[in-house]
Design a protein around this motif. Structure first.
Motif, short mmCIF file in Angstrom:
data_model
loop_
_atom_site.label_atom_id
_atom_site.label_comp_id
_atom_site.label_asym_id
_atom_site.label_seq_id
_atom_site.Cartn_x
_atom_site.Cartn_y
_atom_site.Cartn_z
N GLU A 1 0.90 -1.07 -0.01
CA GLU A 1 0.02 0.01 0.02
C GLU A 1 0.94 1.19 0.02
OE1 GLU A 1 -3.18 0.09 2.96
OE2 GLU A 1 -3.36 -1.91 3.16
N ARG A 2 0.51 2.15 -0.83
CA ARG A 2 1.18 3.59 -0.94
C ARG A 2 0.21 4.63 -0.76
NH1 ARG A 2 6.50 2.57 -2.40
NH2 ARG A 2 7.01 0.59 -3.29
N PRO A 3 0.41 5.65 0.12
CA PRO A 3 -0.45 6.81 -0.10
C PRO A 3 -0.52 7.44 -1.32
CG PRO A 3 0.94 6.79 1.79
CD PRO A 3 1.47 5.71 1.28
N THR B 1 -5.66 1.99 -0.57
CA THR B 1 -4.96 2.27 0.53
C THR B 1 -5.96 1.92 1.76
OG1 THR B 1 -5.65 4.46 0.86
CG2 THR B 1 -3.38 4.12 -0.23
N ARG B 2 -5.30 1.56 3.08
CA ARG B 2 -5.94 0.99 4.21
C ARG B 2 -6.91 -0.19 3.83
NH1 ARG B 2 -9.40 5.88 6.24
NH2 ARG B 2 -9.34 4.74 8.32
N ARG B 3 -6.23 -1.11 3.18
CA ARG B 3 -7.29 -2.18 2.82
C ARG B 3 -7.67 -2.97 3.85
NH1 ARG B 3 -2.69 -4.05 -1.87
NH2 ARG B 3 -2.53 -2.22 -3.01
N ASP C 1 2.24 10.91 5.95
CA ASP C 1 1.22 10.51 4.98
C ASP C 1 0.94 11.31 3.92
OD1 ASP C 1 0.13 12.51 6.64
OD2 ASP C 1 -1.26 11.57 7.54
#
Length: 404
Positions: free
Chosen positions: A77-79, A163-165, A377
């Protein structure tokens, strides 16, 4: 002859490209199907969702690759490098006076229309009617905003490749619970591109926890019922700690002797102490006497490039609804505009902005110097702002607590 060969080559290349894209789409769909089968379905069963509902709702579901902020489902995950949400961009563009004027006028009319309902809600939950109305106005234009997305598809896609899976996987399961409990049909379960539902824009887990049947029809209907919508907003704020009898905050004049690096909910002091340091309320108005012994917190969303505020604990309750400082400020200011047409005394200057990726790189640099920026972030929150101010002061420059 040459033209014919060129045309044939173009057709062949287009065919190859189409075939490749189709194969990629099929591969993505196969991975998505496995994700639903191995991650979402077991979690839904564990949450009590019947298998027939799981089968019915997940069958034929495809990822919505048009959503912003998606990444590689096989990668970390990448912002996102772009600030897709307006709440996390430079503040000046967020506070347009014409928008406040329109929302305030409509809110004043709706306050009269729903006066009896709002009075009962305020009596039960202790949250002022004007705050409830302001959130309703900001979230969905008092219920008029078009909510375009298939909520289940949106949530499942974000859980798969956003993101935030893990967070969105839980919200996908919560959406299945809503459908299993019969609160709304799948066709009407619409959301924003971020997965928020109905007029108050609740995420599915918030619906399950905070939605209220206030009109007494046996349903918690945040899609069509105004009483349920308003009471659900109030219930959310009350549960998160709204302090009855206190306002959200006050625009203030902050002298240069008070550093902008003192901003934040962890650096509060009695409002009387801020006054003793030279902080005053705008328009020569005093702070309410009952607020003076209570804690107040410095808020400077654009550093020295915009208005300053002394806010109360209730400001941070508004942030529980949406974590953005400017969102909570928008709601508080709109609530004030129902009784006054006055805008901010201090203007919002145009300030330097950077992409979310560039801000994240800067935050990593600041972390490398030992600062707490609230996480790298790419979002310019109060910890990043005050760290910038500290670095500016350390370098012997005037602290603006903003990007240079």
């Amino acid at each position: 002859m040459h033209r014919a060969l060129s045309a044939l080559l173009a057709v062949l290349l287009a065919t190859l490209w189409t075939s490749s894209a189709h194969a990629q789409q099929q591969g993505l769909q196969a991975k998505f199907d496995r994700f639903l089968e191995t991650r979402i379905a077991p979690a839904a069963r564990a949450a009590g969702v019947p298998q027939r509902v799981i089968d019915r709702e997940l069958a034929g579901l495809s990822p919505d690759t048009s959503l912003p902020g998606l990444g590689d489902p096989d990668g970390p995950e990448r912002p996102p490098s772009v600030n897709y949400q307006s709440e996390f961009r430079a503040p000046a563009g967020y506070f347009r006076d014409n928008q406040f004027n329109a929302l305030a006028a409509q809110g004043q009319r709706l306050a009269q229309t729903h006066a009896a309902t709002l009075a009962r809600i305020e009596a039960r939950y202790g949250v002022p009617s004007r705050i409830i109305l302001a959130i309703w106005g900001r979230e969905s234009g008092y219920g008029a905003a078009r909510i375009p997305n298939d909520a289940l598809r949106t949530l499942a896609t974000r859980a798969f490749m956003g993101t935030r899976r893990e967070f969105f996987a839980s919200e996908t399961v919560a959406a299945l619970q809503i459908l299993a409990e019969g609160h709304i049909t799948r066709a009407d379960l619409r959301s924003s591109w971020g997965g928020a539902l109905g007029q108050p824009q609740f995420l599915p887990s918030s619906f399950l926890r905070f939605a209220v049947d206030f009109d007494g029809d046996g349903k918690r209907d945040i899609w069509r019922s105004v009483p349920d919508t308003l009471a659900s907003i109030a219930n959310y704020l009350a549960w998160h700690g709204w302090v009855k009898g206190r306002d959200w905050g006050y625009e203030a004049l902050v002298p240069a002797s008070v550093s902008c690096s003192r901003e934040g909910p962890d650096r509060g002091q009695p409002i009387s102490a801020w006054v003793a340091e030279g902080v005053s309320r705008v328009r020569d108005r005093p702070f309410p006497s009952h607020e003076l012994p209570q804690p107040g917190f410095l808020l400077m969303p654009a550093g020295r490039n915009g208005p300053a505020f002394i806010v109360t604990d209730n400001f941070y309750v508004l942030k529980a609804y949406n974590e953005s400082d400017v969102y909570a400020l928008f709601v508080g200011h709109l609530a004030d505009r129902y009784s006054s047409s006055a805008g901010f005394v201090q203007g919002w200057k145009e300030v330097k902005t950077r992409s979310r990726g560039a801000v994240r790189d800067l935050q990593l640099q600041l972390e490398g110097k030992g600062h707490d920026v609230g996480g790298a972030d790419g979002l310019i929150g109060f910890k990043t702002r005050r760290t910038l101010g500290l670095e500016q002061e350390k370098a012997g420059r005037r602290a603006t607590c903003w990007l240079e």
